[in-house]
Enzyme design. Structure first.
Site, PDB file in Angstrom:
ATOM      1  N   LEU A  69       1.235  -1.287   0.098  1.00 43.63           N
ATOM      2  CA  LEU A  69       0.043  -0.399  -0.013  1.00 43.63           C
ATOM      3  C   LEU A  69       1.055   1.212  -0.398  1.00 43.63           C
ATOM      4  O   LEU A  69       2.574   0.906  -0.092  1.00 43.63           O
ATOM      5  CB  LEU A  69      -1.161   0.123   1.633  1.00 43.63           C
ATOM      6  CG  LEU A  69      -2.214  -1.220   0.989  1.00 43.63           C
ATOM      7  CD1 LEU A  69      -2.392  -1.801   2.558  1.00 43.63           C
ATOM      8  CD2 LEU A  69      -2.796  -1.448   0.639  1.00 43.63           C
ATOM      9  N   CYS A  73       4.145   6.839  -4.058  1.00 45.16           N
ATOM     10  CA  CYS A  73       4.733   7.596  -3.068  1.00 45.16           C
ATOM     11  C   CYS A  73       6.007   7.031  -3.063  1.00 45.16           C
ATOM     12  O   CYS A  73       7.334   7.262  -2.578  1.00 45.16           O
ATOM     13  CB  CYS A  73       3.650   8.111  -2.122  1.00 45.16           C
ATOM     14  SG  CYS A  73       4.903   9.278  -0.925  1.00 45.16           S
ATOM     15  N   CYS A  78       7.604  10.491  -4.386  1.00 43.86           N
ATOM     16  CA  CYS A  78       7.816  11.543  -3.129  1.00 43.86           C
ATOM     17  C   CYS A  78       8.905  10.852  -2.550  1.00 43.86           C
ATOM     18  O   CYS A  78       9.610  12.084  -2.449  1.00 43.86           O
ATOM     19  CB  CYS A  78       6.976  12.247  -2.811  1.00 43.86           C
ATOM     20  SG  CYS A  78       5.338  11.083  -3.327  1.00 43.86           S
ATOM     21  N   HIS A 128       7.762   0.005   1.963  1.00 47.15           N
ATOM     22  CA  HIS A 128       6.049  -0.481   1.926  1.00 47.15           C
ATOM     23  C   HIS A 128       6.183  -0.944   2.952  1.00 47.15           C
ATOM     24  O   HIS A 128       4.545  -1.510   3.328  1.00 47.15           O
ATOM     25  CB  HIS A 128       6.481  -1.669   0.661  1.00 47.15           C
ATOM     26  CG  HIS A 128       7.096  -0.828  -0.710  1.00 47.15           C
ATOM     27  ND1 HIS A 128       8.065  -1.378  -1.307  1.00 47.15           N
ATOM     28  CD2 HIS A 128       6.488   0.120  -0.911  1.00 47.15           C
ATOM     29  CE1 HIS A 128       8.471  -0.167  -2.115  1.00 47.15           C
ATOM     30  NE2 HIS A 128       7.887   0.199  -2.500  1.00 47.15           N
ATOM     31  N   PHE A 496      13.740  31.582  17.477  1.00 50.62           N
ATOM     32  CA  PHE A 496      15.059  32.119  16.690  1.00 50.62           C
ATOM     33  C   PHE A 496      16.509  30.980  16.784  1.00 50.62           C
ATOM     34  O   PHE A 496      16.586  31.014  18.111  1.00 50.62           O
ATOM     35  CB  PHE A 496      15.430  33.827  17.507  1.00 50.62           C
ATOM     36  CG  PHE A 496      16.604  34.735  16.498  1.00 50.62           C
ATOM     37  CD1 PHE A 496      15.597  34.947  15.788  1.00 50.62           C
ATOM     38  CD2 PHE A 496      17.493  34.566  16.894  1.00 50.62           C
ATOM     39  CE1 PHE A 496      16.397  35.982  14.986  1.00 50.62           C
ATOM     40  CE2 PHE A 496      18.244  35.468  16.503  1.00 50.62           C
ATOM     41  CZ  PHE A 496      18.085  36.019  14.643  1.00 50.62           C
TER      42      PHE A 496
HETATM   43  C1  COM Z   1       2.810   7.778   1.946  1.00 53.70           C
HETATM   44  C2  COM Z   1       2.253   7.044   1.800  1.00 53.70           C
HETATM   45  S1  COM Z   1       5.261   7.191   1.363  1.00 53.70           S
HETATM   46  S2  COM Z   1       0.888   6.887   2.074  1.00 53.70           S
HETATM   47  O1  COM Z   1       0.037   8.366   1.612  1.00 53.70           O
HETATM   48  O2  COM Z   1       1.114   7.289   3.941  1.00 53.70           O
HETATM   49  O3  COM Z   1      -0.820   6.385   2.374  1.00 53.70           O
END
Ligand code: COM
Length: 518
Positions: A69, A73, A78, A128, A496
């Site tokens: 899942l 990304c 990303c 993953h 700061f």
């Molecule tokens: C992030 C994947 S790398 S998710 O948005 O958490 O499913």
């Protein structure tokens, strides 16, 4: 069966390596359930949407062709981009400070694109594994992975030899890089951000990037920082492409000028004509803005021409409508033209960014669960990386001047003509201190745009490091109905030395009843 992270990692790696591997099932044991929604695609939108639905007491099912899942990304998009951009930042510093202070003489032979790709490939499995583990064990969402979904109708999906029934479908099948129509793109040595991580098998020495997207700038800055001389061939001016809005011209010049200062060649108004070679890439023919055609020798071509959603299956089976850019037409509840079918993430219009992916999934779920919720993503904070982190939100100076009677600018370096800013170590910010003290013109740029009449901040723009977090909150504050005034901002508690100096700079001017620039 409850796998630990290591066991998940092994199962996913085995599944990725074997095209005939078994589907991965995480299903409750009951007969023929009717799900509140089947999420076709378990990327960020599907995963967050399903998790939210489950948390609300609904019953979602995710189906994804990949054995994990989280979608593209953590696999190709990303996460590698951020790894490479962080490497670009480090490499840039190491080059500027080569043999100075505590920095060793820069050894270009150790700056390798291939090594960074291998580093990513060796590490991506842990993300993953975590996604699968968390979604099952902590979020208690059912899923079928490593199995392509076949949509039968708007209430029926088949996968892994099973038929799943649902009251709603949520389409989150993501997007893929766009192929443009020029000869030679099938040669060895032509990559996009997907094939870069999946297929790179040599160390590039010279790079031509086709396209001027964020991906083009981000990957280009990284390639160049490794020592792979890079040319960007872009039809539009960089940062003036349709996909980006609210890019302030001063910020743009600092960013693009910074890329040129580091030796990148940026050809704007230029068109790629062909990629040339026999089997392997040898050169790219480019028609310049002047009309002249040139050949640029290269062993590495990188496509940065944008992405297009994967809509064909949903169009064929369900008659889902798409716009001229191939994006699914959805309303602010993520509903498509087919009742009970929602579209989320990169499938729909708007920025292909994480906040939109995740929140559009959640919006679909909350509507399915009976809430009446609209998600308007016409305004949002944005960012990209070069060797810097570049962040912006709200109006540019130019946009504000077109819309408002009186615009006040608070800026670093200061908003005055003729100051010898290359010698001015300002901003002197968290993340750019070494530059400020040693190479002041590299120490970043920041600008706040204020409506002089209402004293409200209408835009913020930053080049440096570490301000992304602040921009998440600034976006919320300035877009609230009551907005954010220079007075409120100037009375916040700064930590700061901060990456962006907006709090303390506002305080220096907030005492004036009639505001002036700084
Ligand atoms: C992030 C994947 S790398 S998710 O948005 O958490 O499913």
């Amino acid at each position: 069966m409850h796998l630990n992270l290591g066991e998940w990692n092994e199962l996913i790696e085995r599944s990725l390596a074997d095209p005939d591997s078994e589907p991965i099932l995480n299903l409750e044991r009951d007969e023929d359930p009717v799900y509140d929604a089947v999420f076709v695609g378990g990327g960020a939108g599907g995963r967050f949407g399903a998790a939210y639905m489950k948390a609300m007491g609904g019953r979602p099912l995710i189906i994804d062709a990949w054995p994990f899942l989280g979608g593209s990304c953590p696999h190709q998009a990303c996460v590698p981009h951020h790894l490479f951009s962080e490497a670009a930042e480090e490499l840039d510093r190491a080059r500027w400070f080569s043999d100075e202070l505590f920095y060793p003489k820069f050894d270009a032979s150790r700056a390798s694109i291939l090594e960074m790709v291998k580093l990513f490939l060796a590490g991506r499995g842990s993300a993953h594994a975590f996604m699968n583990w968390q979604t099952k064990e902590q979020l208690e969402v059912e899923y079928v992975l490593n199995a392509r979904a076949t949509i039968i109708d708007k209430n029926t999906v088949q996968a892994a030899g099973k038929t799943f029934k649902a009251k709603n479908l949520v389409l989150g099948m993501g997007a893929r890089p766009i192929d443009i129509d020029i000869p030679g793109l099938d040669l060895h040595g032509v990559f996009d951000f997907v094939s870069l991580v999946e297929e790179l098998d040599y160390e590039p020495t010279r790079c031509v990037i086709i396209g001027g997207s964020k991906v083009a700038m981000e990957y280009g800055a990284f390639f160049h920082a490794t020592g792979c001389d890079t040319t960007i061939v872009s039809r539009s001016q960089l940062m003036r492409t349709k996909a980006l809005h609210h890019v302030d011209e001063d910020l743009r010049q600092y960013v693009v000028g910074g890329m040129r200062k580091r030796g990148m060649e940026i050809l704007e108004g230029a068109h790629p004509v062909s990629v040339n070679g026999d089997e392997r890439v040898r050169s790219v023919t480019v028609r310049l803005e002047s009309g002249e055609e040139i050949d640029i020798e290269t062993d590495f071509v990188f496509m940065g021409t944008g992405e297009r959603p994967n809509t064909a299956h949903a169009q064929d089976v369900l008659g889902i409508e798409v716009n001229d850019y191939g994006r699914v037409i959805a309303n602010k509840r993520m509903q498509t033209n087919v009742p009970g079918v929602y579209a989320i993430g990169d499938m729909i219009d708007g920025p292909m960014e994480m906040f939109k992916a995740r929140k559009s999934g959640v919006t679909a779920s909350r509507n399915i669960m009976g809430e009446d919720l609209e998600f308007d993503f016409s305004e949002y904070p944005d960012f990209l990386h070069t060797t810097y982190e570049v962040t912006w939100v709200g109006l540019t100076e130019e946009e504000a001047k077109a819309a408002l009677d009186e615009v006040i600018i608070i800026q670093m370096p200061p908003y005055v003509e003729g100051l010898d800013t290359p010698n001015l170590p300002l901003p002197c910010a968290e993340g750019t201190m070494l530059y400020a003290f040693s190479k002041p013109e590299l120490s970043g740029f920041q600008k706040l745009v204020i409506d002089g009449a209402t004293r409200k901040v209408v835009g913020a723009h930053h080049v440096g490091y570490g301000a992304k977090d602040a921009f998440q909150y600034l976006d919320y504050l300035i877009h609230r109905p009551e907005g954010l005034t220079i007075d409120t901002l100037g009375w916040m508690n700064e930590l700061f030395l901060n990456p962006e100096h907006f709090v303390q700079l506002s305080r220096l001017r907030a005492g004036k009843s009639k505001l002036i620039h700084l």
